[in-house]
Write a protein that holds these residues in place. Structure first.
Motif, PDB file in Angstrom:
ATOM      1  N   ALA A   1      66.900  80.062  21.497  1.00  0.00           N
ATOM      2  CA  ALA A   1      65.615  79.387  21.293  1.00  0.00           C
ATOM      3  C   ALA A   1      65.539  78.111  22.111  1.00  0.00           C
ATOM      4  N   LEU A   2      66.650  77.377  22.167  1.00  0.00           N
ATOM      5  CA  LEU A   2      66.658  76.122  22.928  1.00  0.00           C
ATOM      6  C   LEU A   2      66.544  76.393  24.427  1.00  0.00           C
ATOM      7  N   MET A   3      67.245  77.443  24.918  1.00  0.00           N
ATOM      8  CA  MET A   3      67.156  77.793  26.344  1.00  0.00           C
ATOM      9  C   MET A   3      65.736  78.171  26.729  1.00  0.00           C
ATOM     10  N   LEU A   4      65.093  78.996  25.898  1.00  0.00           N
ATOM     11  CA  LEU A   4      63.726  79.417  26.227  1.00  0.00           C
ATOM     12  C   LEU A   4      62.766  78.238  26.175  1.00  0.00           C
ATOM     13  N   SER A   5      63.000  77.323  25.223  1.00  0.00           N
ATOM     14  CA  SER A   5      62.134  76.149  25.155  1.00  0.00           C
ATOM     15  C   SER A   5      62.286  75.289  26.397  1.00  0.00           C
ATOM     16  N   PHE A   6      63.541  75.136  26.863  1.00  0.00           N
ATOM     17  CA  PHE A   6      63.749  74.353  28.085  1.00  0.00           C
ATOM     18  C   PHE A   6      63.125  75.061  29.289  1.00  0.00           C
ATOM     19  N   ALA A   7      63.195  76.394  29.313  1.00  0.00           N
ATOM     20  CA  ALA A   7      62.582  77.119  30.422  1.00  0.00           C
ATOM     21  C   ALA A   7      61.074  76.920  30.427  1.00  0.00           C
ATOM     22  N   MET A   8      60.468  76.958  29.216  1.00  0.00           N
ATOM     23  CA  MET A   8      59.028  76.714  29.138  1.00  0.00           C
ATOM     24  C   MET A   8      58.682  75.306  29.593  1.00  0.00           C
ATOM     25  N   SER A   9      59.513  74.343  29.190  1.00  0.00           N
ATOM     26  CA  SER A   9      59.255  72.954  29.576  1.00  0.00           C
ATOM     27  C   SER A   9      59.403  72.774  31.083  1.00  0.00           C
ATOM     28  N   ILE A  10      60.408  73.440  31.674  1.00  0.00           N
ATOM     29  CA  ILE A  10      60.615  73.340  33.124  1.00  0.00           C
ATOM     30  C   ILE A  10      59.463  73.988  33.868  1.00  0.00           C
ATOM     31  N   TYR A  11      58.970  75.125  33.351  1.00  0.00           N
ATOM     32  CA  TYR A  11      57.843  75.777  34.015  1.00  0.00           C
ATOM     33  C   TYR A  11      56.608  74.899  33.965  1.00  0.00           C
ATOM     34  N   ARG A  12      56.427  74.214  32.832  1.00  0.00           N
ATOM     35  CA  ARG A  12      55.268  73.335  32.729  1.00  0.00           C
ATOM     36  C   ARG A  12      55.377  72.162  33.701  1.00  0.00           C
ATOM     37  N   HIS A  13      56.604  71.701  33.946  1.00  0.00           N
ATOM     38  CA  HIS A  13      56.794  70.524  34.790  1.00  0.00           C
ATOM     39  C   HIS A  13      56.746  70.884  36.271  1.00  0.00           C
ATOM     40  N   TYR A  14      57.423  71.982  36.664  1.00  0.00           N
ATOM     41  CA  TYR A  14      57.557  72.323  38.083  1.00  0.00           C
ATOM     42  C   TYR A  14      56.605  73.426  38.529  1.00  0.00           C
ATOM     43  N   GLY A  15      56.048  74.193  37.612  1.00  0.00           N
ATOM     44  CA  GLY A  15      55.214  75.304  38.001  1.00  0.00           C
ATOM     45  C   GLY A  15      55.981  76.488  38.519  1.00  0.00           C
ATOM     46  N   SER A  16      57.278  76.534  38.280  1.00  0.00           N
ATOM     47  CA  SER A  16      58.091  77.646  38.777  1.00  0.00           C
ATOM     48  C   SER A  16      59.326  77.773  37.907  1.00  0.00           C
ATOM     49  N   LEU A  17      59.863  78.988  37.855  1.00  0.00           N
ATOM     50  CA  LEU A  17      61.102  79.212  37.107  1.00  0.00           C
ATOM     51  C   LEU A  17      62.281  79.459  38.041  1.00  0.00           C
TER      52      LEU A  17
END
Lengths: 116, 90, 164
Positions: A90-106
């Motif tokens: 859950a924490l990894m996916l939340s960080f991935a969502m936060s990173i996508y929101r910040h950078y626009g890319s995964l």
């Protein structure tokens, strides 16, 4: 060899997850690979505690010939590991969502640059 | 290319170590002598009064582990809440 | 996220309750059958997952309050730690309720038996508290992750399903 087939499955799962962690570029796929390694570890612990012909370590409605039981301690530890793996996923996916929101890319190659 | 060679070398080293460790593992279905597990199976009903041996280990014999597990879950919830809080909220 | 079609919403509304009842059964019978607080709590949290997927995040945010789940998690952890601390006269996490005759205090016949619900002392109590904690925690995680999906959308925009 066929008797030790679960160890082979554990090895295949572990290697697949490890290759995924090292070579994948997408953060979601890396999270999936971490989960695969986690599943391999849990399967290994459970496999170590299996007695051939043993029943589950629960006495409720157990059959009369069920004095031979599977080892209970690896199952308890795997229970702990599963819940902790759920929390980390859950924490990894939340960080991935936060990173996508910040950078626009995964993609990890895009995330490498520092941006305030 | 360099990273791929490095990965090959590292996976050979790690795999060799794991393989050498695997030689000492017992065959599937025949674990080594486990007096602790036999004690749990034999005495969980008389000591903890629970039919389910796994639950009696999780919550009674090794309750401290479960306390840490709850702490980990609580920390994960707090972290997710801190990541996704609204900008106006405190 | 947008709500699903009316068929998916109806089916999710129906089956979420079955999953909640099954999860509560797993929690309550944790000391008798395979299962326990963590597994049953995860099954009950599927209730919230069903409703979130079917109805979308914003509608669920207006239906439930996050403080409720925070309260559930805090109550669960507090009861769990108190049940561990109350046996402190002997050791930490001492099972002081087992075979004492009171709440959850019946003795168990040795060997295979049908199983009685009023046994196993603090284990049943800890199952209930941990189940409460896991339900609260996982529902909170789901609600927060769904609330973070579209953060930049204007708040007043209406969510539309496939059937409208």
């Amino acid at each position: 060899m066929t008797g030790n087939f679960p160890y082979l499955v554990v090895g295949i799962l572990f290697v697949m997850g490890f290759i995924g962690i090292v070579f994948e570029k997408n953060l979601m796929k890396i999270a999936i690979a971490v989960s695969v390694v986690e599943a391999a570890t849990n399967l290994f612990i459970i496999t170590l505690g299996y007695r051939s012909g043993g029943s589950i370590p629960v006495w409720t409605m157990a059959g009369s010939g069920s004095s031979r039981m599977v080892l209970p301690t690896p199952q308890a530890l795997t229970l702990t590991a599963i819940v902790i793996g759920l929390a980390t996923t859950a924490l990894m996916l939340s960080f991935a969502m936060s990173i996508y929101r910040h950078y626009g890319s995964l993609d990890v190659r895009d995330v490498r640059r520092l941006r305030g | 290319m360099k990273a791929r060679i490095l990965f090959l070398v590292s996976i050979l080293v790690v795999g060799g170590l794991l393989w050498s460790g695997l030689q000492a593992v017992h065959p599937f279905g025949e674990p080594n002598a486990a007096p602790m597990d036999d004690y749990f199976i034999a005495n969980a009903q008389s000591e903890a009064a629970a039919n389910n041996v796994v639950t009696s280990i999780v919550f009674d014999y090794r309750g401290f582990d479960t306390l840490g597990e709850g702490a980990v879950l609580f920390t994960a919830v707090i972290s997710v809440a801190a990541l996704f809080r609204k900008r106006g909220q405190h | 996220m947008n709500p699903l079609s009316v068929v998916a919403r109806t089916v999710c509304n129906l089956f979420a309750w079955f999953l909640a009842v099954f999860g509560i059964y797993v929690i309550v019978h944790g000391h008798l059958t395979p299962g326990g607080g963590f597994q049953g709590g995860a099954v009950v949290a599927t209730f919230m997952a069903f409703l979130l997927v079917a109805h979308g995040g914003r509608k669920m945010q207006s239906w439930v309050r996050k403080e409720l789940f925070t309260l559930m998690e805090c109550i669960g952890l507090t009861v769990f730690i108190s049940a561990g601390l109350l046996g402190m006269s002997n050791t930490f996490f001492f099972n002081f309720l087992a075979k004492a005759g009171g709440l959850f205090g019946s003795t168990v016949p040795l060997g295979p038996n049908p199983g009685a619900l009023n046994t196993s002392g603090t284990i049943a109590l800890m199952n209930l508290s941990v189940g409460l904690e896991v339900v609260g925690g996982l529902s909170m995680i789901l609600l927060y992750m769904f609330s973070g999906v579209h953060p930049e959308e204007p708040f007043g925009r209406e969510e539309t399903g496939h059937d409208r």
